[in-house]
Scaffold this motif. Structure first.
Motif, PDB file in Angstrom:
ATOM      1  N   TRP A  86       0.845  -1.184   0.000  1.00  0.00           N
ATOM      2  CA  TRP A  86       0.000   0.000   0.000  1.00  0.00           C
ATOM      3  C   TRP A  86       0.883   1.238   0.000  1.00  0.00           C
ATOM      4  CZ3 TRP A  86      -5.121   0.092  -0.719  1.00  0.00           C
ATOM      5  CH2 TRP A  86      -5.803  -1.096  -0.552  1.00  0.00           C
ATOM      6  N   ALA A  87       0.492   2.229  -0.792  1.00  0.00           N
ATOM      7  CA  ALA A  87       1.270   3.467  -0.876  1.00  0.00           C
ATOM      8  C   ALA A  87       0.316   4.653  -0.970  1.00  0.00           C
ATOM      9  CB  ALA A  87       2.187   3.443  -2.088  1.00  0.00           C
ATOM     10  N   ARG A  88       0.849   5.807  -0.592  1.00  0.00           N
ATOM     11  CA  ARG A  88       0.111   7.070  -0.673  1.00  0.00           C
ATOM     12  C   ARG A  88       0.996   8.024  -1.470  1.00  0.00           C
ATOM     13  NH1 ARG A  88      -0.806   7.943   4.580  1.00  0.00           N
ATOM     14  NH2 ARG A  88      -2.914   7.162   4.402  1.00  0.00           N
ATOM     15  N   GLY A 127       3.330  13.830  -5.667  1.00  0.00           N
ATOM     16  CA  GLY A 127       3.543  13.060  -6.878  1.00  0.00           C
ATOM     17  C   GLY A 127       4.477  11.864  -6.754  1.00  0.00           C
ATOM     18  N   VAL A 128       4.935  11.567  -5.529  1.00  0.00           N
ATOM     19  CA  VAL A 128       5.840  10.438  -5.315  1.00  0.00           C
ATOM     20  C   VAL A 128       5.163   9.430  -4.399  1.00  0.00           C
ATOM     21  CG1 VAL A 128       8.093   9.745  -4.417  1.00  0.00           C
ATOM     22  CG2 VAL A 128       7.846  11.942  -5.579  1.00  0.00           C
ATOM     23  N   ALA A 129       5.139   8.157  -4.795  1.00  0.00           N
ATOM     24  CA  ALA A 129       4.525   7.109  -3.972  1.00  0.00           C
ATOM     25  C   ALA A 129       5.380   6.847  -2.744  1.00  0.00           C
ATOM     26  CB  ALA A 129       4.362   5.836  -4.782  1.00  0.00           C
ATOM     27  N   GLN A 130       4.760   6.875  -1.579  1.00  0.00           N
ATOM     28  CA  GLN A 130       5.428   6.603  -0.312  1.00  0.00           C
ATOM     29  C   GLN A 130       4.703   5.441   0.356  1.00  0.00           C
ATOM     30  OE1 GLN A 130       8.136   8.309   0.776  1.00  0.00           O
ATOM     31  NE2 GLN A 130       8.049   9.507  -1.096  1.00  0.00           N
ATOM     32  N   PRO A 131       5.442   4.432   0.875  1.00  0.00           N
ATOM     33  CA  PRO A 131       4.769   3.317   1.555  1.00  0.00           C
ATOM     34  C   PRO A 131       3.925   3.826   2.733  1.00  0.00           C
ATOM     35  CG  PRO A 131       7.106   2.860   1.285  1.00  0.00           C
ATOM     36  CD  PRO A 131       6.892   4.293   0.895  1.00  0.00           C
TER      37      PRO A 131
END
Length: 72
Positions: free
Chosen positions: A47-49, A53-57
């Motif tokens: 899962w990421a948020r 504009g950058v996916a972070q866990p």
């Protein structure tokens, strides 16, 4: 392997190793990759948020699940 996209390139050199070590996984770009006893590859998605504009866990997404104890 086409469905795995960029993870396919990382997975190929480790196929034999994953088959010989059934309790292990390979960290891929889209989650954890593991092989079952039939040689099928399974992916546990992470899962990421998106932040700027950058996916972070998501907090705890990469942590192992706690061991469940049976009731008395």
């Amino acid at each position: 392997l086409f469905a795995f996209g960029m993870d396919a390139y990382a997975l190929l050199p480790y196929m034999d190793w994953l088959l010989a070590h059934p309790e292990t996984y390979l960290d891929g770009a889209s989650g954890q990759l593991a092989a079952d006893s039939f040689g099928r590859i399974h992916r546990v998605l992470t899962w990421a948020r998106f932040v700027d504009g950058v996916a972070q866990p998501v907090q705890g997404a990469l942590d192992p699940l706690p061991i469940q104890q049976g009731g008395d």
